[in-house]
Design a protein around this motif. Structure first.
Motif, mmCIF file in Angstrom:
data_model
loop_
_atom_site.group_PDB
_atom_site.id
_atom_site.type_symbol
_atom_site.label_atom_id
_atom_site.label_comp_id
_atom_site.label_asym_id
_atom_site.label_seq_id
_atom_site.Cartn_x
_atom_site.Cartn_y
_atom_site.Cartn_z
ATOM 1 N N LEU A 186 -0.811 10.196 9.565
ATOM 2 C CA LEU A 186 -0.507 10.755 8.254
ATOM 3 C C LEU A 186 -1.739 11.529 7.804
ATOM 4 C CD1 LEU A 186 1.096 7.722 6.379
ATOM 5 C CD2 LEU A 186 2.253 9.511 7.690
ATOM 6 N N TYR A 187 -1.555 12.785 7.484
ATOM 7 C CA TYR A 187 -2.655 13.614 6.984
ATOM 8 C C TYR A 187 -2.453 13.822 5.489
ATOM 9 C CZ TYR A 187 -3.571 14.442 11.890
ATOM 10 O OH TYR A 187 -3.853 14.274 13.218
ATOM 11 N N MET A 188 -3.456 13.398 4.711
ATOM 12 C CA MET A 188 -3.365 13.459 3.258
ATOM 13 C C MET A 188 -4.628 14.085 2.688
ATOM 14 S SD MET A 188 -1.854 9.654 2.882
ATOM 15 C CE MET A 188 -3.147 9.081 3.954
ATOM 16 N N ASP A 189 -4.599 14.341 1.377
ATOM 17 C CA ASP A 189 -5.772 14.892 0.700
ATOM 18 C C ASP A 189 -7.016 14.047 0.934
ATOM 19 O OD1 ASP A 189 -4.520 17.083 -0.379
ATOM 20 O OD2 ASP A 189 -4.237 16.208 -2.358
ATOM 21 N N HIS A 195 0.853 -1.189 0.000
ATOM 22 C CA HIS A 195 0.000 0.000 0.000
ATOM 23 C C HIS A 195 0.888 1.238 0.000
ATOM 24 C CE1 HIS A 195 -3.761 2.151 0.547
ATOM 25 N NE2 HIS A 195 -3.105 2.949 1.370
ATOM 26 N N THR A 196 0.444 2.245 -0.739
ATOM 27 C CA THR A 196 1.145 3.526 -0.757
ATOM 28 C C THR A 196 0.208 4.615 -0.266
ATOM 29 O OG1 THR A 196 2.488 2.810 -2.630
ATOM 30 C CG2 THR A 196 2.424 5.176 -2.185
ATOM 31 N N PHE A 197 0.637 5.298 0.766
ATOM 32 C CA PHE A 197 -0.066 6.479 1.254
ATOM 33 C C PHE A 197 0.488 7.655 0.467
ATOM 34 C CE2 PHE A 197 0.012 3.446 4.736
ATOM 35 C CZ PHE A 197 -1.315 3.431 5.128
ATOM 36 N N GLU A 198 -0.359 8.306 -0.315
ATOM 37 C CA GLU A 198 0.094 9.344 -1.240
ATOM 38 C C GLU A 198 -0.325 10.734 -0.783
ATOM 39 O OE1 GLU A 198 -1.850 7.833 -4.739
ATOM 40 O OE2 GLU A 198 0.001 6.831 -5.375
ATOM 41 N N LYS A 199 0.410 11.711 -1.276
ATOM 42 C CA LYS A 199 0.113 13.125 -1.050
ATOM 43 C C LYS A 199 0.046 13.460 0.439
ATOM 44 C CE LYS A 199 -2.241 13.524 -5.424
ATOM 45 N NZ LYS A 199 -3.493 13.807 -6.130
ATOM 46 N N ILE A 200 1.071 13.025 1.169
ATOM 47 C CA ILE A 200 1.143 13.332 2.603
ATOM 48 C C ILE A 200 1.350 14.835 2.770
ATOM 49 C CG2 ILE A 200 2.429 12.997 4.738
ATOM 50 C CD1 ILE A 200 3.242 10.221 3.649
ATOM 51 N N GLN A 201 0.450 15.460 3.476
ATOM 52 C CA GLN A 201 0.573 16.889 3.741
ATOM 53 C C GLN A 201 1.313 17.151 5.036
ATOM 54 O OE1 GLN A 201 -3.515 18.097 3.624
ATOM 55 N NE2 GLN A 201 -3.522 18.256 1.402
ATOM 56 N N SER A 202 1.042 16.321 6.050
ATOM 57 C CA SER A 202 1.745 16.484 7.321
ATOM 58 C C SER A 202 1.731 15.168 8.083
ATOM 59 C CB SER A 202 1.125 17.602 8.169
ATOM 60 O OG SER A 202 -0.178 17.262 8.562
#
Length: 129
Positions: free
Chosen positions: A98-101, A77-84
């Motif tokens: 992990l905070y993402m879109d 699994h890939t967690f994408e577009k990590i913002q913070s």
């Protein structure tokens, strides 16, 4: 085209520190407890512990290769577009968010604090692109 930056300069500095801690924490462990439905973002399930076989962390994504301890099934699994990234300490582990879109995710990593300072960090986490 007008591209909005993901993080401010101050947020980038904090993000770098949290990335380093996440990298070191993942590097020193063999398991991870996570409450993620890998099929659909923003859906959580009950917490489950997996063997951590491999990970790849860069500034904006985290790729995991896990093995389900019960079924021996491999999951990638890939967690994408990590913002913070945020974290919290307790006696046995670090809790990361992990905070993402598309949502946020929480997981627990058992920690050996004595090992954390001696782990070399992959320089890819410093690349901003």
């Amino acid at each position: 085209v007008n591209l909005k930056e993901i993080r401010t300069i101050e947020e980038e500095e904090k993000h770098t520190n949290n990335l380093e801690l996440l990298y070191k924490s993942l590097f020193q462990t063999e398991e991870i407890t996570i409450d993620t439905n890998f099929e659909q973002y923003s859906i959580t399930t009950s917490e489950k512990t997996y063997s951590l076989n491999h990970f790849r962390l860069d500034r904006n994504s985290l790729h995991l290769v896990l093995e389900d301890i019960d079924t021996k099934q491999h999951i990638t699994h890939t967690f994408e577009k990590i913002q913070s990234i945020a974290y919290q300490n307790n006696d046995k582990n670090k809790r990361f968010w992990l905070y993402m879109d598309k949502g946020s995710y929480r997981f627990f990593i058992p920690i050996n604090n004595d090992k954390l300072n001696n782990i070399p960090i992959d320089p890819i986490i410093y690349n901003i692109y």
